[in-house]
Design a protein around this motif. Structure first.
Motif, PDB file in Angstrom:
ATOM      1  N   MET A 180       0.688  -1.107   0.087  1.00 45.88           N
ATOM      2  CA  MET A 180      -0.053  -0.126   0.100  1.00 45.88           C
ATOM      3  C   MET A 180       0.840   1.212   0.078  1.00 45.88           C
ATOM      4  O   MET A 180       1.686   1.355   0.789  1.00 45.88           O
ATOM      5  N   SER A 181       0.700   2.226  -0.900  1.00 49.46           N
ATOM      6  CA  SER A 181       1.291   3.487  -0.925  1.00 49.46           C
ATOM      7  C   SER A 181       1.016   4.348   0.353  1.00 49.46           C
ATOM      8  O   SER A 181      -0.260   4.396   0.724  1.00 49.46           O
ATOM      9  N   ARG A 182       1.937   5.191   0.611  1.00 43.35           N
ATOM     10  CA  ARG A 182       1.458   6.211   1.697  1.00 43.35           C
ATOM     11  C   ARG A 182       0.651   7.191   1.067  1.00 43.35           C
ATOM     12  O   ARG A 182      -0.119   7.646   1.914  1.00 43.35           O
ATOM     13  N   ASP A 183       0.379   7.332  -0.461  1.00 41.78           N
ATOM     14  CA  ASP A 183      -0.586   8.152  -0.785  1.00 41.78           C
ATOM     15  C   ASP A 183      -1.962   7.542  -0.449  1.00 41.78           C
ATOM     16  O   ASP A 183      -3.063   8.246  -0.706  1.00 41.78           O
ATOM     17  N   PHE A 184      -2.183   6.369  -0.196  1.00 44.67           N
ATOM     18  CA  PHE A 184      -3.579   5.785   0.015  1.00 44.67           C
ATOM     19  C   PHE A 184      -3.873   5.397   1.283  1.00 44.67           C
ATOM     20  O   PHE A 184      -4.788   4.697   1.656  1.00 44.67           O
ATOM     21  N   VAL A 185      -3.282   6.024   2.488  1.00 41.51           N
ATOM     22  CA  VAL A 185      -3.668   5.914   3.789  1.00 41.51           C
ATOM     23  C   VAL A 185      -4.781   6.538   3.920  1.00 41.51           C
ATOM     24  O   VAL A 185      -4.922   7.723   3.371  1.00 41.51           O
ATOM     25  N   LYS A 186      -6.071   6.179   4.763  1.00 39.02           N
ATOM     26  CA  LYS A 186      -7.115   6.761   4.947  1.00 39.02           C
ATOM     27  C   LYS A 186      -7.183   8.258   5.636  1.00 39.02           C
ATOM     28  O   LYS A 186      -7.988   8.922   5.554  1.00 39.02           O
ATOM     29  N   LEU A 187      -6.206   8.336   6.506  1.00 38.87           N
ATOM     30  CA  LEU A 187      -6.129   9.523   7.368  1.00 38.87           C
ATOM     31  C   LEU A 187      -4.781  10.083   7.371  1.00 38.87           C
ATOM     32  O   LEU A 187      -3.869   9.951   8.040  1.00 38.87           O
ATOM     33  N   PRO A 188      -4.360  10.609   6.150  1.00 44.49           N
ATOM     34  CA  PRO A 188      -3.324  11.346   6.037  1.00 44.49           C
ATOM     35  C   PRO A 188      -2.751  12.451   6.990  1.00 44.49           C
ATOM     36  O   PRO A 188      -1.554  12.642   7.243  1.00 44.49           O
ATOM     37  N   ALA A 189      -3.879  13.262   7.283  1.00 44.82           N
ATOM     38  CA  ALA A 189      -3.506  14.333   8.393  1.00 44.82           C
ATOM     39  C   ALA A 189      -3.084  13.655   9.751  1.00 44.82           C
ATOM     40  O   ALA A 189      -2.100  13.898  10.263  1.00 44.82           O
ATOM     41  N   MET A 190      -3.560  12.681  10.262  1.00 44.76           N
ATOM     42  CA  MET A 190      -3.081  11.848  11.265  1.00 44.76           C
ATOM     43  C   MET A 190      -1.890  11.430  11.189  1.00 44.76           C
ATOM     44  O   MET A 190      -0.953  11.197  11.950  1.00 44.76           O
ATOM     45  N   ARG A 191      -1.667  10.867   9.884  1.00 48.03           N
ATOM     46  CA  ARG A 191      -0.133  10.203   9.463  1.00 48.03           C
ATOM     47  C   ARG A 191       0.899  11.223   9.858  1.00 48.03           C
ATOM     48  O   ARG A 191       1.864  10.823  10.397  1.00 48.03           O
ATOM     49  N   GLN A 192       0.603  12.549   9.491  1.00 47.37           N
ATOM     50  CA  GLN A 192       1.636  13.579   9.664  1.00 47.37           C
ATOM     51  C   GLN A 192       1.733  13.923  11.021  1.00 47.37           C
ATOM     52  O   GLN A 192       2.877  14.160  11.567  1.00 47.37           O
ATOM     53  N   GLU A 193       0.715  13.774  11.941  1.00 46.23           N
ATOM     54  CA  GLU A 193       0.932  13.978  13.430  1.00 46.23           C
ATOM     55  C   GLU A 193       1.810  12.871  13.928  1.00 46.23           C
ATOM     56  O   GLU A 193       2.620  13.227  14.648  1.00 46.23           O
ATOM     57  N   ILE A 194       1.795  11.552  13.430  1.00 41.34           N
ATOM     58  CA  ILE A 194       2.734  10.515  13.868  1.00 41.34           C
ATOM     59  C   ILE A 194       3.823  11.112  13.455  1.00 41.34           C
ATOM     60  O   ILE A 194       5.067  10.428  14.245  1.00 41.34           O
ATOM     61  N   ILE A 195       3.935  11.116  12.260  1.00 43.80           N
ATOM     62  CA  ILE A 195       5.600  11.796  11.698  1.00 43.80           C
ATOM     63  C   ILE A 195       6.017  12.676  12.589  1.00 43.80           C
ATOM     64  O   ILE A 195       7.199  12.569  12.945  1.00 43.80           O
ATOM     65  N   SER A 196       5.349  13.641  12.828  1.00 37.86           N
ATOM     66  CA  SER A 196       5.935  14.628  13.704  1.00 37.86           C
ATOM     67  C   SER A 196       6.417  14.364  14.994  1.00 37.86           C
ATOM     68  O   SER A 196       7.364  14.465  15.487  1.00 37.86           O
ATOM     69  N   ALA A 197       5.406  13.324  15.852  1.00 36.07           N
ATOM     70  CA  ALA A 197       5.923  12.728  16.955  1.00 36.07           C
ATOM     71  C   ALA A 197       7.048  11.941  16.851  1.00 36.07           C
ATOM     72  O   ALA A 197       8.127  11.853  17.941  1.00 36.07           O
ATOM     73  N   VAL A 198       7.056  11.193  15.880  1.00 35.09           N
ATOM     74  CA  VAL A 198       8.244  10.146  15.827  1.00 35.09           C
ATOM     75  C   VAL A 198       9.615  10.899  15.526  1.00 35.09           C
ATOM     76  O   VAL A 198      10.615  10.645  16.146  1.00 35.09           O
ATOM     77  N   ARG A 199       9.279  11.985  14.735  1.00 30.19           N
ATOM     78  CA  ARG A 199      10.735  12.928  14.379  1.00 30.19           C
ATOM     79  C   ARG A 199      11.170  13.601  15.557  1.00 30.19           C
ATOM     80  O   ARG A 199      12.300  13.396  16.029  1.00 30.19           O
ATOM     81  N   ALA A 200      10.392  14.011  16.795  1.00 31.79           N
ATOM     82  CA  ALA A 200      10.633  14.598  17.859  1.00 31.79           C
ATOM     83  C   ALA A 200      11.402  13.398  18.777  1.00 31.79           C
ATOM     84  O   ALA A 200      12.487  13.637  19.459  1.00 31.79           O
ATOM     85  N   LEU A 201      10.908  12.132  18.720  1.00 29.23           N
ATOM     86  CA  LEU A 201      11.290  10.901  19.116  1.00 29.23           C
ATOM     87  C   LEU A 201      12.785  10.785  18.822  1.00 29.23           C
ATOM     88  O   LEU A 201      13.577  10.062  19.247  1.00 29.23           O
ATOM     89  N   SER A 202      13.266  10.923  17.601  1.00 26.73           N
ATOM     90  CA  SER A 202      14.413  10.460  16.964  1.00 26.73           C
ATOM     91  C   SER A 202      15.481  11.683  17.070  1.00 26.73           C
ATOM     92  O   SER A 202      16.522  11.030  16.394  1.00 26.73           O
ATOM     93  N   ASP A 203      15.303  12.610  17.442  1.00 28.55           N
ATOM     94  CA  ASP A 203      16.196  13.782  17.469  1.00 28.55           C
ATOM     95  C   ASP A 203      16.763  14.221  18.677  1.00 28.55           C
ATOM     96  O   ASP A 203      16.050  15.149  19.359  1.00 28.55           O
ATOM     97  N   SER A 204      17.889  13.924  19.038  1.00 24.38           N
ATOM     98  CA  SER A 204      18.343  14.000  20.569  1.00 24.38           C
ATOM     99  C   SER A 204      18.825  15.429  20.605  1.00 24.38           C
ATOM    100  O   SER A 204      18.542  15.940  21.647  1.00 24.38           O
ATOM    101  N   ASP A 205      19.247  16.252  19.597  1.00 29.26           N
ATOM    102  CA  ASP A 205      19.550  17.673  19.537  1.00 29.26           C
ATOM    103  C   ASP A 205      18.333  18.431  19.839  1.00 29.26           C
ATOM    104  O   ASP A 205      18.056  19.185  20.803  1.00 29.26           O
ATOM    105  N   TYR A 206      17.349  18.145  19.266  1.00 29.64           N
ATOM    106  CA  TYR A 206      15.855  18.779  19.489  1.00 29.64           C
ATOM    107  C   TYR A 206      15.220  18.561  20.721  1.00 29.64           C
ATOM    108  O   TYR A 206      14.753  19.594  21.461  1.00 29.64           O
TER     109      TYR A 206
END
Length: 125
Positions: free
Chosen positions: A1-27
């Protein structure tokens, strides 16, 4: 399944933002600990990101159930399962009510960051 076809793309962006924060020690040091925010009316901390992933999007409660809704494929599901395990381990060990600095100073923290980096690599493909 492509990322373009997830049913909740805005919620996916929230997930990515949270994961990005957890992945960045300097941040984490700059924003969560030193409270140097990028602009006025901004706030972020460890608890906010955990709540986003557990309570708001429920992606960490059952990553497999998020397939097709916010996660695009089995690799993303596996990466989020790994991140969920690392977060649960540190929350249980350090204590859910601990300050951010206690989490960042835990010997388990590097495992959280590494799991988040891998999840972000897959989510950002």
């Amino acid at each position: 399944m492509s990322r373009d076809f997830v049913k909740l793309p805005a919620m996916r962006q929230e997930i990515i933002s949270a994961v990005r924060a957890l992945s960045d020690s300097d941040y984490q040091q700059r924003v969560w600990i030193d409270r140097i925010y990028p602009h006025a009316d901004f706030f972020d901390d460890f608890t906010l990101n955990v709540n986003t992933l557990h309570d708001d999007t429920t992606v960490l409660d059952d990553p497999a159930a998020a397939l097709g809704r916010t996660l695009a494929d089995d690799a993303e599901v596996e990466a989020m399962q790994c991140l969920a395990g690392r977060l649960d381990e540190i929350l249980d060990t350090v204590g859910r009510e601990a300050d951010d600095i206690a989490f960042l100073q835990s010997p388990l923290w590097s495992g959280v960051v590494t799991a988040a980096q891998e999840a972000l690599r897959l989510l950002d493909r």
